[in-house]
Design a protein around this motif. Structure first.
Motif, PDB file in Angstrom:
ATOM      1  N   GLU A  88       0.823  -1.206   0.000  1.00 22.65           N
ATOM      2  CA  GLU A  88       0.000   0.000   0.000  1.00 22.65           C
ATOM      3  C   GLU A  88       0.855   1.253   0.000  1.00 22.65           C
ATOM      4  O   GLU A  88       0.533   2.258  -0.666  1.00 22.65           O
ATOM      5  N   ALA A  89       2.004   1.215   0.730  1.00 22.25           N
ATOM      6  CA  ALA A  89       2.905   2.375   0.776  1.00 22.25           C
ATOM      7  C   ALA A  89       3.505   2.655  -0.602  1.00 22.25           C
ATOM      8  O   ALA A  89       3.610   3.815  -1.025  1.00 22.25           O
ATOM      9  N   ILE A  90       3.899   1.596  -1.311  1.00 25.81           N
ATOM     10  CA  ILE A  90       4.474   1.763  -2.652  1.00 25.81           C
ATOM     11  C   ILE A  90       3.426   2.326  -3.611  1.00 25.81           C
ATOM     12  O   ILE A  90       3.706   3.243  -4.394  1.00 25.81           O
ATOM     13  N   LEU A  91       2.212   1.792  -3.547  1.00 26.84           N
ATOM     14  CA  LEU A  91       1.144   2.264  -4.433  1.00 26.84           C
ATOM     15  C   LEU A  91       0.819   3.736  -4.171  1.00 26.84           C
ATOM     16  O   LEU A  91       0.635   4.522  -5.113  1.00 26.84           O
ATOM     17  N   ARG A  92       0.756   4.121  -2.874  1.00 32.70           N
ATOM     18  CA  ARG A  92       0.465   5.521  -2.540  1.00 32.70           C
ATOM     19  C   ARG A  92       1.583   6.441  -3.025  1.00 32.70           C
ATOM     20  O   ARG A  92       1.318   7.513  -3.586  1.00 32.70           O
ATOM     21  N   ALA A  93       2.842   6.016  -2.805  1.00 34.54           N
ATOM     22  CA  ALA A  93       3.981   6.847  -3.212  1.00 34.54           C
ATOM     23  C   ALA A  93       4.016   7.022  -4.728  1.00 34.54           C
ATOM     24  O   ALA A  93       4.320   8.106  -5.242  1.00 34.54           O
ATOM     25  N   LEU A  94       3.723   5.955  -5.469  1.00 37.70           N
ATOM     26  CA  LEU A  94       3.677   6.062  -6.929  1.00 37.70           C
ATOM     27  C   LEU A  94       2.589   7.031  -7.372  1.00 37.70           C
ATOM     28  O   LEU A  94       2.776   7.817  -8.317  1.00 37.70           O
ATOM     29  N   LYS A  95       1.445   6.980  -6.679  1.00 33.22           N
ATOM     30  CA  LYS A  95       0.337   7.866  -7.034  1.00 33.22           C
ATOM     31  C   LYS A  95       0.699   9.318  -6.749  1.00 33.22           C
ATOM     32  O   LYS A  95       0.457  10.216  -7.577  1.00 33.22           O
ATOM     33  N   VAL A  96       1.306   9.580  -5.589  1.00 31.72           N
ATOM     34  CA  VAL A  96       1.716  10.948  -5.221  1.00 31.72           C
ATOM     35  C   VAL A  96       2.716  11.504  -6.221  1.00 31.72           C
ATOM     36  O   VAL A  96       2.668  12.685  -6.583  1.00 31.72           O
ATOM     37  N   ASN A  97       3.611  10.635  -6.704  1.00 30.81           N
ATOM     38  CA  ASN A  97       4.675  11.079  -7.625  1.00 30.81           C
ATOM     39  C   ASN A  97       4.302  10.856  -9.088  1.00 30.81           C
ATOM     40  O   ASN A  97       5.187  10.866  -9.958  1.00 30.81           O
ATOM     41  N   ASN A  98       3.012  10.645  -9.337  1.00 28.15           N
ATOM     42  CA  ASN A  98       2.526  10.485 -10.723  1.00 28.15           C
ATOM     43  C   ASN A  98       3.269   9.398 -11.495  1.00 28.15           C
ATOM     44  O   ASN A  98       3.571   9.552 -12.684  1.00 28.15           O
ATOM     45  N   GLY A  99       3.613   8.325 -10.793  1.00 31.57           N
ATOM     46  CA  GLY A  99       4.262   7.197 -11.448  1.00 31.57           C
ATOM     47  C   GLY A  99       5.756   7.336 -11.627  1.00 31.57           C
ATOM     48  O   GLY A  99       6.407   6.442 -12.187  1.00 31.57           O
ATOM     49  N   ASP A 100       6.355   8.454 -11.179  1.00 30.26           N
ATOM     50  CA  ASP A 100       7.806   8.655 -11.319  1.00 30.26           C
ATOM     51  C   ASP A 100       8.529   7.748 -10.322  1.00 30.26           C
ATOM     52  O   ASP A 100       8.479   7.959  -9.105  1.00 30.26           O
ATOM     53  N   ARG A 101       9.206   6.745 -10.841  1.00 31.26           N
ATOM     54  CA  ARG A 101       9.815   5.733  -9.972  1.00 31.26           C
ATOM     55  C   ARG A 101      11.004   6.275  -9.180  1.00 31.26           C
ATOM     56  O   ARG A 101      11.216   5.894  -8.022  1.00 31.26           O
ATOM     57  N   GLU A 102      11.823   7.140  -9.807  1.00 31.43           N
ATOM     58  CA  GLU A 102      12.998   7.668  -9.102  1.00 31.43           C
ATOM     59  C   GLU A 102      12.566   8.501  -7.896  1.00 31.43           C
ATOM     60  O   GLU A 102      13.142   8.391  -6.817  1.00 31.43           O
ATOM     61  N   GLN A 103      11.548   9.368  -8.075  1.00 33.10           N
ATOM     62  CA  GLN A 103      11.054  10.163  -6.950  1.00 33.10           C
ATOM     63  C   GLN A 103      10.436   9.269  -5.881  1.00 33.10           C
ATOM     64  O   GLN A 103      10.576   9.524  -4.677  1.00 33.10           O
ATOM     65  N   THR A 104       9.751   8.195  -6.332  1.00 34.54           N
ATOM     66  CA  THR A 104       9.132   7.259  -5.388  1.00 34.54           C
ATOM     67  C   THR A 104      10.188   6.565  -4.545  1.00 34.54           C
ATOM     68  O   THR A 104      10.024   6.410  -3.324  1.00 34.54           O
ATOM     69  N   ILE A 105      11.294   6.157  -5.176  1.00 34.46           N
ATOM     70  CA  ILE A 105      12.395   5.493  -4.450  1.00 34.46           C
ATOM     71  C   ILE A 105      12.964   6.426  -3.385  1.00 34.46           C
ATOM     72  O   ILE A 105      13.192   6.026  -2.228  1.00 34.46           O
ATOM     73  N   ARG A 106      13.161   7.708  -3.761  1.00 38.11           N
ATOM     74  CA  ARG A 106      13.703   8.676  -2.792  1.00 38.11           C
ATOM     75  C   ARG A 106      12.720   8.922  -1.647  1.00 38.11           C
ATOM     76  O   ARG A 106      13.117   9.031  -0.487  1.00 38.11           O
ATOM     77  N   MET A 107      11.430   8.994  -1.982  1.00 44.84           N
ATOM     78  CA  MET A 107      10.431   9.219  -0.941  1.00 44.84           C
ATOM     79  C   MET A 107      10.380   8.058   0.049  1.00 44.84           C
ATOM     80  O   MET A 107      10.275   8.263   1.265  1.00 44.84           O
ATOM     81  N   LEU A 108      10.456   6.834  -0.477  1.00 45.11           N
ATOM     82  CA  LEU A 108      10.366   5.657   0.383  1.00 45.11           C
ATOM     83  C   LEU A 108      11.648   5.379   1.152  1.00 45.11           C
ATOM     84  O   LEU A 108      11.639   4.651   2.149  1.00 45.11           O
ATOM     85  N   GLY A 109      12.770   5.915   0.643  1.00 43.55           N
ATOM     86  CA  GLY A 109      14.042   5.720   1.330  1.00 43.55           C
ATOM     87  C   GLY A 109      14.584   4.305   1.254  1.00 43.55           C
ATOM     88  O   GLY A 109      15.188   3.816   2.211  1.00 43.55           O
ATOM     89  N   ILE A 110      14.345   3.626   0.125  1.00 45.92           N
ATOM     90  CA  ILE A 110      14.877   2.271  -0.059  1.00 45.92           C
ATOM     91  C   ILE A 110      15.785   2.243  -1.282  1.00 45.92           C
ATOM     92  O   ILE A 110      15.791   3.190  -2.094  1.00 45.92           O
TER      93      ILE A 110
END
Length: 464
Positions: free
Chosen positions: A426-448
Motif C-alpha cells: 500500500e505504501a508503494i502504491l500511494r507513493a507512486l500515485k503521489v509522484n505520478n508514477g515517477d519511480r525515481e522520486q518514489t524510491i527517494r520518498m520511500l528511502g529504499i
C-alpha cells in the motif's frame, strides 16, 4: 608415346572404376535393377535375381515386365517421376521399393529400381524394435533422473493464473544458463518444484541435484555437511573423510532451501564458494574446485535481514542474480479448482479413496480461506477430507473446522509478516500515485534502494 600411355592409363582407370562399381553392385544387400529409357533390363544384381528366381544372363536385354511382376519401372521411365517407398507385390510378398529415374540434359537415360525390404514385415519388425528401444531409453532416462534426485518438472506446477505463468516462463528462460537463482515465496508455495524444474531444463540435467534444508541442520554440523571433512579433521571423523553436499553436487545443481537460516559465519564460506568456485573441507590442506550451480530459496525477506544485520549484503547480491517470487495461493485463488482435481487424483493413489469431486459449498469454503500454508496446506486439507468422507463427494462437513469457519471471516493478513507485506504494498502504491508514477522520486520518498524497490514491485505484482 605419351599420348598412348595417357590413353592406356585412362582405360585402366575406367576399367578399375567399372570393376569397383560392379563389385559394389553385386555386394549390395538390397536387390537392384537398372533399365534403359524403353524399359529393357541393362543390369540386375545376384541378390535380386535370386529372389526373382531368374538367371542374370537371361534377364539382361528382356523387357522389365517380362522379368519383374507388377513392375512400374517402364512407367517411371516415361513420366520421369520418382516413386519412393512404394509397396509392390512380388511372389506373394509385399516389398518396399524405390523407382528412381536417372536424367541427363533433362531426359531420362535410365531407371534404377531398389528393393529396401524383401518383406514389409521386416519393416514392421524394425519399426517395432525402434519403438521398443525408444521406450527403454525413456525408462532409463527416468530412472537416471530419479537417481540424480530430480522429481519434478514445470508440468507438475499446476495452475493457469497469469502471475504463476509468468514465473514459469522466467524459470524456463533462465534454466539453460549457469546463473545463480533465488526463489522467494511463502512456505508451501512450491519453491522446491521450481528448483527441480530449473535443473531438469538446464544443461546440467544429467548431473546430480542435491537438496539441502539449511534450517534442518544443527549449527555445529552445517560446515561439515555442506563442505565435507578430511580424514582426522576431528574426533570420530570417518576414515578417508567424507564428501560434503557441494562436492556431491559437482557438475550438477545444489538447492539451498531456507538459505536465510544460515549462520553468519557460514554465509561467509558460502560467499567464497560463489566467488572462487571452490570449497574447503573441514581439516583439508587444499581447497577443491566445485563446478556447481546454486539455486537458493527462502520464505524470509532477505533484504530486511540485510538491514537488520542478520544476512550479509555481499552474499545477498550474489544470490539475487536472478530472482523468482512464487505467488501465494491467496494471490491465485482462481487456480484452486484445478489444484483440487489434481490433488484428488494424486491422493486417490496414495490414500486409496476415490471421489467424484467436491460439492459447491465445500469449494466456496476453500475459496474464502486465507491459506497461510498455501498449496501444501490445500493438499493436506483434501487428504483430511478423504479420511472423513462418507459419500462420493467431499462436503463442507468433511473439511477441517478452520476452513469452514474461515468462510464467514473477513479476510485480513493473519500473521505479522503478512501485515507488513500488505503495508509495504500500500505504501508503494500511494507513493507512486503521489509522484505520478515517477519511480525515481518514489524510491527517494520511500528511502529504499533501487534494487529493493524493483524487487518489491515484482514481488507484489505492481505494474505502475
Amino acid at each position: 608415346m605419351n599420348s598412348l600411355e595417357q590413353v592406356l592409363d585412362a582405360y585402366k582407370a575406367c576399367r578399375n572404376s567399372k570393376e569397383m562399381i560392379e563389385a559394389a553392385f553385386e555386394s549390395a544387400y538390397e536387390g537392384i535393377i537398372i533399365t534403359d529409357p524403353k524399359g529393357f533390363v541393362r543390369m540386375l544384381n545376384q541378390t535380386y535375381a535370386k529372389f526373382l528366381q531368374v538367371n542374370v544372363e537371361d534377364a539382361i536385354g528382356r523387357h522389365v515386365t517380362e522379368v519383374v511382376e507388377n513392375t512400374r519401372m517402364h512407367i517411371v521411365a516415361r513420366t520421369g517421376e520418382a516413386e519412393i517407398a512404394q509397396i509392390q507385390k512380388l511372389r506373394n510378398t509385399n516389398m518396399l521399393v524405390h523407382r528412381i529415374p536417372i536424367t541427363r540434359d533433362g531426359k531420362v537415360v535410365a531407371v534404377v529400381g531398389k528393393v529396401l525390404f524383401q518383406d514389409v514385415g521386416e519393416l514392421h519388425a524394425l519399426s517395432a524394435k525402434v519403438l521398443q528401444l525408444e521406450e527403454e531409453l525413456d525408462y532409463y532416462k527416468g530412472e537416471l533422473i530419479k537417481h540424480l534426485g530430480v522429481k519434478y518438472g514445470l508440468e507438475d506446477i499446476i495452475g493457469r493464473n497469469p502471475k504463476l505463468k509468468e514465473v514459469k516462463a522466467v524459470a524456463r528462460r533462465v534454466a539453460p544458463s549457469d546463473s545463480t537463482v533465488f526463489i522467494g515465496g511463502e512456505s508451501g508455495t512450491g519453491k522446491e518444484l521450481f528448483a527441480h524444474s530449473i535443473h531438469r531444463l538446464s544443461r546440467r540435467s544429467s548431473g546430480p541435484f542435491i537438496k539441502v534444508n539449511c534450517a534442518a541442520i544443527p549449527e555445529t554440523l552445517i560446515e561439515s555437511v555442506l563442505f565435507g571433512y578430511a580424514e582426522g579433521a576431528f574426533t570420530g571423523a570417518v576414515k578417508g573423510g567424507r564428501k560434503g553436499k557441494f562436492e556431491m553436487a559437482h557438475r550438477g545443481t545444489i538447492f539451498l532451501d531456507e538459505v536465510g537460516e544460515l549462520p553468519v559465519t557460514m554465509q561467509a564460506k558460502l560467499l567464497r564458494v560463489l566467488q572462487e568456485k571452490e570449497i574447503e573441507p573441514v581439516g583439508a590442506v587444499h581447497p577443491i574446485k566445485a563446478d556447481v550451480r546454486v539455486i537458493a530459496a527462502s520464505n524470509r525477506d532477505l533484504e530486511e535481514m540485510v538491514r537488520e544485520g542478520q544476512f550479509r549484503e555481499d552474499l545477498f547480491h550474489r544470490l539475487y542474480v536472478i530472482t523468482l517470487f512464487v505467488p501465494s495461493l491467496r494471490e491465485r485463488s482462481d487456480d484452486i479448482p484445478e489444484l483440487v482435481m489434481h490433488f484428488l487424483q494424486e491422493l486417490a493413489q496414495e490414500v486409496g479413496v476415490r471421489v467424484k469431486g467436491i460439492d459447491p459449498e465445500a469449494m466456496e469454503s476453500l475459496f474464502h480461506y486465507d491459506w497461510p500454508g498455501n498449496v501444501r496446506e490445500l493438499k493436506h486439507v483434501l487428504e483430511h477430507a478423504l479420511h472423513m468422507i462418507e459419500t462420493d463427494q467431499i462436503r463442507q462437513e468433511d473439511l477441517p473446522a478452520r476452513i469452514v469457519d474461515g468462510k464467514t471471516k473477513k479476510r485480513f493478513p493473519s500473521t505479522l509478516k503478512e501485515t507488513v507485506e500488505k503495508a509495504e504494498r500500500e505504501a508503494i502504491l500511494r507513493a507512486l500515485k503521489v509522484n505520478n508514477g515517477d519511480r525515481e522520486q518514489t524510491i527517494r520518498m520511500l528511502g529504499i534502494s533501487r534494487s529493493g524497490f524493483y524487487q518489491k514491485m515484482k514481488k507484489y505484482g505492481i505494474k505502475g
